[in-house]
Design an enzyme around this catalytic site. Structure first.
Site, PDB file in Angstrom:
ATOM      1  N   ALA A 151       0.809  -1.226   0.000  1.00 34.91           N
ATOM      2  CA  ALA A 151       0.000   0.000   0.000  1.00 34.91           C
ATOM      3  C   ALA A 151       0.841   1.274   0.000  1.00 34.91           C
ATOM      4  O   ALA A 151       0.401   2.315  -0.473  1.00 34.91           O
ATOM      5  CB  ALA A 151      -0.932   0.001   1.202  1.00 34.91           C
ATOM      6  N   ASP A 218      -1.639 -14.997   2.046  1.00 36.89           N
ATOM      7  CA  ASP A 218      -1.758 -13.571   1.811  1.00 36.89           C
ATOM      8  C   ASP A 218      -0.734 -13.102   0.765  1.00 36.89           C
ATOM      9  O   ASP A 218      -1.050 -12.339  -0.148  1.00 36.89           O
ATOM     10  CB  ASP A 218      -1.528 -12.846   3.153  1.00 36.89           C
ATOM     11  CG  ASP A 218      -2.040 -11.435   3.105  1.00 36.89           C
ATOM     12  OD1 ASP A 218      -3.247 -11.268   2.864  1.00 36.89           O
ATOM     13  OD2 ASP A 218      -1.231 -10.498   3.283  1.00 36.89           O
ATOM     14  N   LYS A 222      -1.165 -11.577  -3.199  1.00 35.82           N
ATOM     15  CA  LYS A 222      -0.519 -10.356  -3.694  1.00 35.82           C
ATOM     16  C   LYS A 222       0.220 -10.607  -5.011  1.00 35.82           C
ATOM     17  O   LYS A 222       0.092  -9.829  -5.953  1.00 35.82           O
ATOM     18  CB  LYS A 222       0.441  -9.806  -2.639  1.00 35.82           C
ATOM     19  CG  LYS A 222      -0.294  -9.252  -1.421  1.00 35.82           C
ATOM     20  CD  LYS A 222       0.669  -8.795  -0.340  1.00 35.82           C
ATOM     21  CE  LYS A 222      -0.069  -8.341   0.900  1.00 35.82           C
ATOM     22  NZ  LYS A 222       0.782  -8.004   2.024  1.00 35.82           N
ATOM     23  N   GLY A 341       0.788  -0.497   7.164  1.00 34.38           N
ATOM     24  CA  GLY A 341       0.435   0.208   8.400  1.00 34.38           C
ATOM     25  C   GLY A 341      -0.774   1.085   8.118  1.00 34.38           C
ATOM     26  O   GLY A 341      -1.074   1.410   6.963  1.00 34.38           O
TER      27      GLY A 341
HETATM   28  N1  LIG Z   1      -3.889  -2.968   8.271  1.00 32.31           N
HETATM   29  C1  LIG Z   1      -3.104  -2.626   7.251  1.00 32.31           C
HETATM   30  O1  LIG Z   1      -2.012  -2.066   7.410  1.00 32.31           O
HETATM   31  C2  LIG Z   1      -3.570  -2.897   5.842  1.00 32.31           C
HETATM   32  C3  LIG Z   1      -2.773  -2.523   4.749  1.00 32.31           C
HETATM   33  C4  LIG Z   1      -3.235  -2.733   3.465  1.00 32.31           C
HETATM   34  C5  LIG Z   1      -4.465  -3.324   3.269  1.00 32.31           C
HETATM   35  N2  LIG Z   1      -5.204  -3.729   4.334  1.00 32.31           N
HETATM   36  C6  LIG Z   1      -6.498  -4.362   4.102  1.00 32.31           C
HETATM   37  O2  LIG Z   1      -7.527  -3.470   4.539  1.00 32.31           O
HETATM   38  C7  LIG Z   1      -8.661  -4.241   4.905  1.00 32.31           C
HETATM   39  C8  LIG Z   1      -9.120  -3.818   6.302  1.00 32.31           C
HETATM   40  O3  LIG Z   1      -8.120  -4.143   7.259  1.00 32.31           O
HETATM   41  P1  LIG Z   1      -8.401  -3.853   8.809  1.00 32.31           P
HETATM   42  O4  LIG Z   1      -7.148  -4.165   9.508  1.00 32.31           O
HETATM   43  O5  LIG Z   1      -8.982  -2.472   8.923  1.00 32.31           O
HETATM   44  O6  LIG Z   1      -9.534  -4.941   9.133  1.00 32.31           O
HETATM   45  P2  LIG Z   1     -10.549  -4.954  10.361  1.00 32.31           P
HETATM   46  O7  LIG Z   1     -10.053  -4.086  11.468  1.00 32.31           O
HETATM   47  O8  LIG Z   1     -10.884  -6.371  10.619  1.00 32.31           O
HETATM   48  O9  LIG Z   1     -11.858  -4.196   9.802  1.00 32.31           O
HETATM   49  C9  LIG Z   1     -12.680  -4.765   8.842  1.00 32.31           C
HETATM   50  C10 LIG Z   1     -13.869  -3.835   8.589  1.00 32.31           C
HETATM   51  O10 LIG Z   1     -14.665  -4.449   7.595  1.00 32.31           O
HETATM   52  C11 LIG Z   1     -15.933  -4.803   8.134  1.00 32.31           C
HETATM   53  N3  LIG Z   1     -16.228  -6.151   7.641  1.00 32.31           N
HETATM   54  C12 LIG Z   1     -15.520  -7.254   7.863  1.00 32.31           C
HETATM   55  N4  LIG Z   1     -16.082  -8.313   7.247  1.00 32.31           N
HETATM   56  C13 LIG Z   1     -17.144  -7.833   6.627  1.00 32.31           C
HETATM   57  C14 LIG Z   1     -18.124  -8.419   5.838  1.00 32.31           C
HETATM   58  N5  LIG Z   1     -18.116  -9.726   5.551  1.00 32.31           N
HETATM   59  N6  LIG Z   1     -19.090  -7.641   5.348  1.00 32.31           N
HETATM   60  C15 LIG Z   1     -19.113  -6.326   5.617  1.00 32.31           C
HETATM   61  N7  LIG Z   1     -18.209  -5.700   6.366  1.00 32.31           N
HETATM   62  C16 LIG Z   1     -17.233  -6.454   6.863  1.00 32.31           C
HETATM   63  C17 LIG Z   1     -15.795  -4.764   9.635  1.00 32.31           C
HETATM   64  O11 LIG Z   1     -17.057  -4.486  10.225  1.00 32.31           O
HETATM   65  P3  LIG Z   1     -17.344  -4.829  11.779  1.00 32.31           P
HETATM   66  O12 LIG Z   1     -16.666  -3.710  12.545  1.00 32.31           O
HETATM   67  O13 LIG Z   1     -18.820  -4.765  11.911  1.00 32.31           O
HETATM   68  O14 LIG Z   1     -16.776  -6.187  12.005  1.00 32.31           O
HETATM   69  C18 LIG Z   1     -14.787  -3.633   9.782  1.00 32.31           C
HETATM   70  O15 LIG Z   1     -15.444  -2.380   9.619  1.00 32.31           O
HETATM   71  C19 LIG Z   1      -8.249  -5.706   4.822  1.00 32.31           C
HETATM   72  O16 LIG Z   1      -8.698  -6.236   3.600  1.00 32.31           O
HETATM   73  C20 LIG Z   1      -6.727  -5.650   4.873  1.00 32.31           C
HETATM   74  O17 LIG Z   1      -6.120  -6.747   4.227  1.00 32.31           O
HETATM   75  C21 LIG Z   1      -4.807  -3.502   5.617  1.00 32.31           C
END
Ligand SMILES: NC(=O)c1ccc[n+]([C@@H]2O[C@H](COP(=O)([O-])OP(=O)(O)OC[C@H]3O[C@@H](n4cnc5c(N)ncnc54)[C@H](OP(=O)(O)O)[C@@H]3O)[C@@H](O)[C@H]2O)c1
Length: 364
Positions: A151, A218, A222, A341
């Protein structure tokens, strides 16, 4: 005219960061067509306000507080699609969920409406069959996916540009997991695998169940996304995945027991890293696309690479991608970036959004 944004996954780590950044930076006020958050969704709720959700309400929703009567709840994806379909003006839809079921919504938005999507969720583009993937990415200005791989870097956009320019990509190799990079780095420096894994858990680098990092899936998603963007009709099943630790360890469903069980591999990994060091090499979890006579081969796994080579001098959670092309006399394209991050991901989601703003023009 305003650009109306819907954030799906607004209550997650990235979603919350994104909302906070949007409110703090007030990206809207700088543009002739400012962006306004009109919709926010969690797994179970969809809040919508046609004229924009006020900043304090947006922040409250992101913190999982109900914001009242505008909230729908039955089938969130269906509610979102109906809202989009029913409006004559396009929306900018952001997917920051980790949902594996959201592909259909992406396809319907791209196929049946004038709205656009920015996704940090790699599942729709990696778990879809190639034909669906192509339907999504075939209009790049309507589908932003820079945050699905590295990202904080230009991996996705660089490969799309090279493909569009007709440059043949001979190989892509990279270390795409900050978590596995961190563990490998510790082992290369003489640490034990089990200590490295525990430190990765303690630092919050791993998924809730660390097997989801160590199984390599994962990283496989990618490299598949990048290989597809480079023009190859590949499916996830075409990626040869060698997990970081043997398959049988992955079957332990309890995260704590899984971490404890890894100690039995310490000796083997210590010997492996010592042997590598003796040859001037280090261990890295590498994703690789190589193209020979037009035929692609894609694999991910733990490899010995030369310590002075393009993937050798990484440290900590740093990621790197190295792209080799057929351009005569060209250098390898190489980018090093932090293992994403929240701040960087939020910023780059907003960056993809910038490219979707109609008639993007700054105001003083
Ligand atoms: N963290 C990083 O640094 C990073 C970097 C690049 C990309 N990403 C990607 O960004 C995405 C989000 O990461 P995160 O760490 O923010 O995840 P997270 O904290 O688990 O948050 C997921 C969000 O999506 C919602 N959600 C999950 N499953 C769902 C479903 N089946 N239908 C509808 N809504 C759903 C959740 O709602 P609820 O709150 O109701 O559960 C929450 O709002 C992921 O795909 C991850 O791979 C993350």
């Amino acid at each position: 005219m305003v650009e109306r944004v819907i954030i799906i996954g607004a209550t997650g780590n990235v979603g919350r960061t994104l909302v906070r950044q949007r409110v703090e930076k007030d990206m809207g006020s700088m543009h002739r067509n400012p962006t306004v958050i009109v919709g926010m969704a969690s797994r179970e709720e969809f809040a919508f306000e046609r004229d924009g959700i006020p900043p304090e309400k947006a922040l409250a929703f992101a913190e999982r507080k109900s914001i009242g009567k505008d909230t729908h709840s039955s089938n969130v994806f269906e509610d979102i699609f109906n809202m989009i379909k029913g409006c004559w003006e396009p929306f900018r839809v952001i997917d920051v969920t980790a949902s594996k079921e959201i592909l259909d919504l992406h396809l319907r938005i791209i196929g049946c409406t004038d709205s656009t999507i920015v996704t940090a969720n790699k599942n729709p583009v990696a778990l879809s069959v190639y034909s669906d993937f192509f339907r999504l990415v075939s209009e790049p200005q309507r589908y932003g996916l820079r945050c699905s791989v590295m990202a904080g870097a230009e991996a996705v956009n660089k490969i799309m540009d090279l493909k569009d320019l007709g440059v043949l990509i001979k190989s892509i190799e990279g270390c795409f997991s900050g978590t596995l990079g961190f563990i490998a780095d510790r082992i290369n420096n003489g640490g034990l695998l089990s200590d490295a894994l525990k430190a990765a858990v303690e630092n919050g680098y791993t998924e809730p169940h660390p097997a989801s990092d160590l199984d390599g899936s994962d990283v496989a998603k990618k490299i598949l996304i990048l290989a597809r963007l480079a023009g190859h009709r590949l499916e996830l099943s075409d990626v040869k995945i060698s997990p970081f630790v043997p398959e049988e360890y992955m079957r332990n469903e309890d995260p704590g027991e899984f971490v404890s069980s890894i100690g039995s591999l310490d000796k083997e990994f210590k010997e492996r890293s010592k042997e590598a060091r003796g040859k001037g090499n280090v261990l890295r979890y590498v994703a690789r696309l190589s193209v020979r006579d037009g035929t692609p081969a894609v694999c991910v796994g733990l490899e010995e690479v030369h310590a002075d080579g393009p993937l050798g001098d990484l440290s900590g959670t740093l990621n790197r991608i190295v792209i080799k092309t057929d351009l005569p006399g060209s250098m390898h394209y190489s980018v090093t970036a932090p293992g994403a991050g929240l701040e960087i991901t939020g910023q780059n989601v907003r960056r993809d959004l910038l490219y979707q703003i109609r008639d993007r023009r700054l105001v003083t």
